[in-house]
Scaffold this motif. Structure first.
Motif, PDB file in Angstrom:
ATOM      1  N   THR A  39     -12.204  15.703  -0.321  1.00  0.00           N
ATOM      2  CA  THR A  39     -11.898  14.626   0.622  1.00  0.00           C
ATOM      3  C   THR A  39     -12.171  13.290  -0.062  1.00  0.00           C
ATOM      4  OG1 THR A  39     -14.149  14.833   1.504  1.00  0.00           O
ATOM      5  CG2 THR A  39     -12.397  15.983   2.683  1.00  0.00           C
ATOM      6  N   PHE A  40     -11.110  12.629  -0.497  1.00  0.00           N
ATOM      7  CA  PHE A  40     -11.282  11.339  -1.153  1.00  0.00           C
ATOM      8  C   PHE A  40     -10.015  10.510  -0.994  1.00  0.00           C
ATOM      9  CE2 PHE A  40      -9.651  14.311  -4.266  1.00  0.00           C
ATOM     10  CZ  PHE A  40      -8.712  13.603  -4.990  1.00  0.00           C
ATOM     11  N   THR A  41     -10.158   9.213  -1.234  1.00  0.00           N
ATOM     12  CA  THR A  41      -9.023   8.301  -1.136  1.00  0.00           C
ATOM     13  C   THR A  41      -8.787   7.620  -2.481  1.00  0.00           C
ATOM     14  OG1 THR A  41     -10.466   6.507  -0.383  1.00  0.00           O
ATOM     15  CG2 THR A  41      -9.372   7.834   1.312  1.00  0.00           C
ATOM     16  N   LEU A  42      -7.558   7.162  -2.667  1.00  0.00           N
ATOM     17  CA  LEU A  42      -7.167   6.397  -3.846  1.00  0.00           C
ATOM     18  C   LEU A  42      -6.624   5.057  -3.365  1.00  0.00           C
ATOM     19  CD1 LEU A  42      -5.382   9.297  -5.729  1.00  0.00           C
ATOM     20  CD2 LEU A  42      -7.488   8.171  -6.479  1.00  0.00           C
ATOM     21  N   SER A  43      -7.304   3.980  -3.750  1.00  0.00           N
ATOM     22  CA  SER A  43      -6.923   2.645  -3.283  1.00  0.00           C
ATOM     23  C   SER A  43      -6.501   1.776  -4.462  1.00  0.00           C
ATOM     24  CB  SER A  43      -8.096   1.973  -2.559  1.00  0.00           C
ATOM     25  OG  SER A  43      -8.565   2.779  -1.501  1.00  0.00           O
ATOM     26  N   PRO A  44      -5.298   1.193  -4.427  1.00  0.00           N
ATOM     27  CA  PRO A  44      -4.870   0.299  -5.506  1.00  0.00           C
ATOM     28  C   PRO A  44      -5.796  -0.907  -5.615  1.00  0.00           C
ATOM     29  CG  PRO A  44      -3.040   0.873  -4.063  1.00  0.00           C
ATOM     30  CD  PRO A  44      -4.281   1.340  -3.381  1.00  0.00           C
ATOM     31  N   LEU A  45      -6.100  -1.323  -6.834  1.00  0.00           N
ATOM     32  CA  LEU A  45      -6.936  -2.490  -7.073  1.00  0.00           C
ATOM     33  C   LEU A  45      -6.099  -3.597  -7.708  1.00  0.00           C
ATOM     34  CD1 LEU A  45     -10.156  -0.821  -8.548  1.00  0.00           C
ATOM     35  CD2 LEU A  45      -9.798  -1.648  -6.215  1.00  0.00           C
ATOM     36  N   PRO A  46      -6.338  -4.845  -7.318  1.00  0.00           N
ATOM     37  CA  PRO A  46      -5.586  -5.947  -7.928  1.00  0.00           C
ATOM     38  C   PRO A  46      -6.016  -6.171  -9.378  1.00  0.00           C
ATOM     39  CG  PRO A  46      -7.303  -6.796  -6.479  1.00  0.00           C
ATOM     40  CD  PRO A  46      -7.289  -5.308  -6.290  1.00  0.00           C
ATOM     41  N   VAL A  47      -5.078  -6.613 -10.186  1.00  0.00           N
ATOM     42  CA  VAL A  47      -5.367  -6.948 -11.582  1.00  0.00           C
ATOM     43  C   VAL A  47      -5.742  -8.421 -11.643  1.00  0.00           C
ATOM     44  CG1 VAL A  47      -4.410  -7.092 -13.913  1.00  0.00           C
ATOM     45  CG2 VAL A  47      -3.775  -5.193 -12.414  1.00  0.00           C
ATOM     46  N   THR A  48      -6.856  -8.734 -12.292  1.00  0.00           N
ATOM     47  CA  THR A  48      -7.301 -10.121 -12.365  1.00  0.00           C
ATOM     48  C   THR A  48      -6.396 -10.926 -13.299  1.00  0.00           C
ATOM     49  OG1 THR A  48      -8.794  -9.770 -14.239  1.00  0.00           O
ATOM     50  CG2 THR A  48      -9.669  -9.342 -12.030  1.00  0.00           C
ATOM     51  N   GLU A  49      -6.477 -12.231 -13.175  1.00  0.00           N
ATOM     52  CA  GLU A  49      -5.657 -13.107 -14.018  1.00  0.00           C
ATOM     53  C   GLU A  49      -6.000 -12.919 -15.495  1.00  0.00           C
ATOM     54  OE1 GLU A  49      -4.643 -17.888 -14.574  1.00  0.00           O
ATOM     55  OE2 GLU A  49      -5.834 -17.184 -12.866  1.00  0.00           O
ATOM     56  N   ARG A 147       0.942   2.701  -7.514  1.00  0.00           N
ATOM     57  CA  ARG A 147       0.730   2.933  -6.083  1.00  0.00           C
ATOM     58  C   ARG A 147       0.579   1.595  -5.364  1.00  0.00           C
ATOM     59  NH1 ARG A 147      -1.538   7.766  -3.563  1.00  0.00           N
ATOM     60  NH2 ARG A 147      -0.858   9.530  -4.814  1.00  0.00           N
ATOM     61  N   SER A 148       1.143   1.532  -4.160  1.00  0.00           N
ATOM     62  CA  SER A 148       1.146   0.264  -3.436  1.00  0.00           C
ATOM     63  C   SER A 148       0.213   0.248  -2.231  1.00  0.00           C
ATOM     64  CB  SER A 148       2.569  -0.053  -2.963  1.00  0.00           C
ATOM     65  OG  SER A 148       3.050   0.991  -2.121  1.00  0.00           O
ATOM     66  N   LYS A 149      -0.334   1.405  -1.852  1.00  0.00           N
ATOM     67  CA  LYS A 149      -1.195   1.435  -0.669  1.00  0.00           C
ATOM     68  C   LYS A 149      -2.249   2.525  -0.798  1.00  0.00           C
ATOM     69  CE  LYS A 149       1.888   4.512   1.950  1.00  0.00           C
ATOM     70  NZ  LYS A 149       2.671   4.672   3.192  1.00  0.00           N
ATOM     71  N   THR A 150      -3.321   2.360  -0.027  1.00  0.00           N
ATOM     72  CA  THR A 150      -4.391   3.353  -0.005  1.00  0.00           C
ATOM     73  C   THR A 150      -3.891   4.627   0.662  1.00  0.00           C
ATOM     74  OG1 THR A 150      -6.093   1.648   0.096  1.00  0.00           O
ATOM     75  CG2 THR A 150      -6.718   3.850   0.832  1.00  0.00           C
ATOM     76  N   ALA A 151      -4.257   5.765   0.088  1.00  0.00           N
ATOM     77  CA  ALA A 151      -3.808   7.041   0.636  1.00  0.00           C
ATOM     78  C   ALA A 151      -4.887   8.096   0.451  1.00  0.00           C
ATOM     79  CB  ALA A 151      -2.519   7.494  -0.042  1.00  0.00           C
ATOM     80  N   THR A 152      -4.954   9.019   1.418  1.00  0.00           N
ATOM     81  CA  THR A 152      -5.823  10.181   1.261  1.00  0.00           C
ATOM     82  C   THR A 152      -5.229  11.073   0.185  1.00  0.00           C
ATOM     83  OG1 THR A 152      -6.457  10.091   3.589  1.00  0.00           O
ATOM     84  CG2 THR A 152      -6.840  12.163   2.428  1.00  0.00           C
ATOM     85  N   ALA A 153      -6.062  11.505  -0.731  1.00  0.00           N
ATOM     86  CA  ALA A 153      -5.570  12.246  -1.882  1.00  0.00           C
ATOM     87  C   ALA A 153      -5.042  13.624  -1.505  1.00  0.00           C
ATOM     88  CB  ALA A 153      -6.674  12.378  -2.916  1.00  0.00           C
ATOM     89  N   THR A 154      -4.106  14.105  -2.296  1.00  0.00           N
ATOM     90  CA  THR A 154      -3.534  15.439  -2.172  1.00  0.00           C
ATOM     91  C   THR A 154      -3.885  16.211  -3.447  1.00  0.00           C
ATOM     92  OG1 THR A 154      -1.447  14.814  -3.229  1.00  0.00           O
ATOM     93  CG2 THR A 154      -1.621  14.461  -0.847  1.00  0.00           C
TER      94      THR A 154
END
Length: 201
Positions: A39-49, A147-154
């Motif tokens: 049970t885990f999620t994968l959330s996209p992180l922004p890239v810093t300048e 990936r563009s959005k947070t999702a529960t992993a498969t």
């Protein structure tokens, strides 16, 4: 005169025990074995300048996700190429042991001349894999999608995909909808690479 058959009482008892044992054993075999589900999620992180500027200088495309939750079975981070037979070819892989995670996974893609390179960075571990093209100039490069959005992993999670094609048009697809290698829409004249988190090696 009636013919009587003599059966010892002990034989009847043993027969009954045998039947009961067979029924219990049969019932036991029919009970499905339930494996623990991660049970885990994968959330996209922004890239810093700063990261973006460094990546541009290094001719890279970069991305990152936050892995948060519990892996209850071993998983693998893999760099793969998708093949026409709906399978994947593994370029490199990193094993993630079962435990709780709140970890950043970074990945990158770069190329020079006829060499395409992919990398993953998790904690203190960095891995790279590459593939050599004999005629890279023949391909149109779509570039990397993330990936563009947070999702529960498969059981199979596509984190980044990189498209090349000899065709004039290349179509993208939703990374969140890919749950196995066969879901990647590869057409003739295309080559598609990916960074994947999967419970299969």
């Amino acid at each position: 005169m009636k013919n009587w058959m003599y059966i010892p009482l002990a034989a009847l008892i043993l027969t009954g025990c045998s039947q009961n044992h067979d029924q219990i054993e049969s019932a036991t075999k029919k009970v499905p074995i339930t494996q623990a589900t991660s049970t885990f999620t994968l959330s996209p992180l922004p890239v810093t300048e700063g990261e973006e500027k460094f990546a541009t200088l290094a001719n890279q495309q970069i991305g990152a996700v936050q892995l948060k939750g519990t892996l209850k079975a071993t998983h693998w981070l893999k760099g793969v190429e998708y093949l026409p037979d709906k399978q994947e070819r593994v370029l490199f892989s990193m094993e993630l042991e079962p435990k709780k995670y709140d970890t950043t996974i970074r990945f990158s893609q770069s190329f020079s001349d006829d060499l395409i390179q992919f990398g993953i960075d998790v904690g203190d571990t960095v891995l790279f894999g590459d593939d050599t093209f004999t005629h890279l100039d023949d391909y149109i490069v779509r570039g990397a999608d993330f990936r563009s959005k947070t999702a529960t992993a498969t059981p199979y999670n596509l984190l980044m995909v990189y498209h090349l094609s000899k065709n004039k048009e290349m179509r993208g697809f939703n990374l969140n909808e890919v749950t196995r290698p066969a879901d990647v829409p590869l057409k003739k004249g295309e080559r598609i690479f990916g960074i994947v988190l999967s419970n299969q090696k």
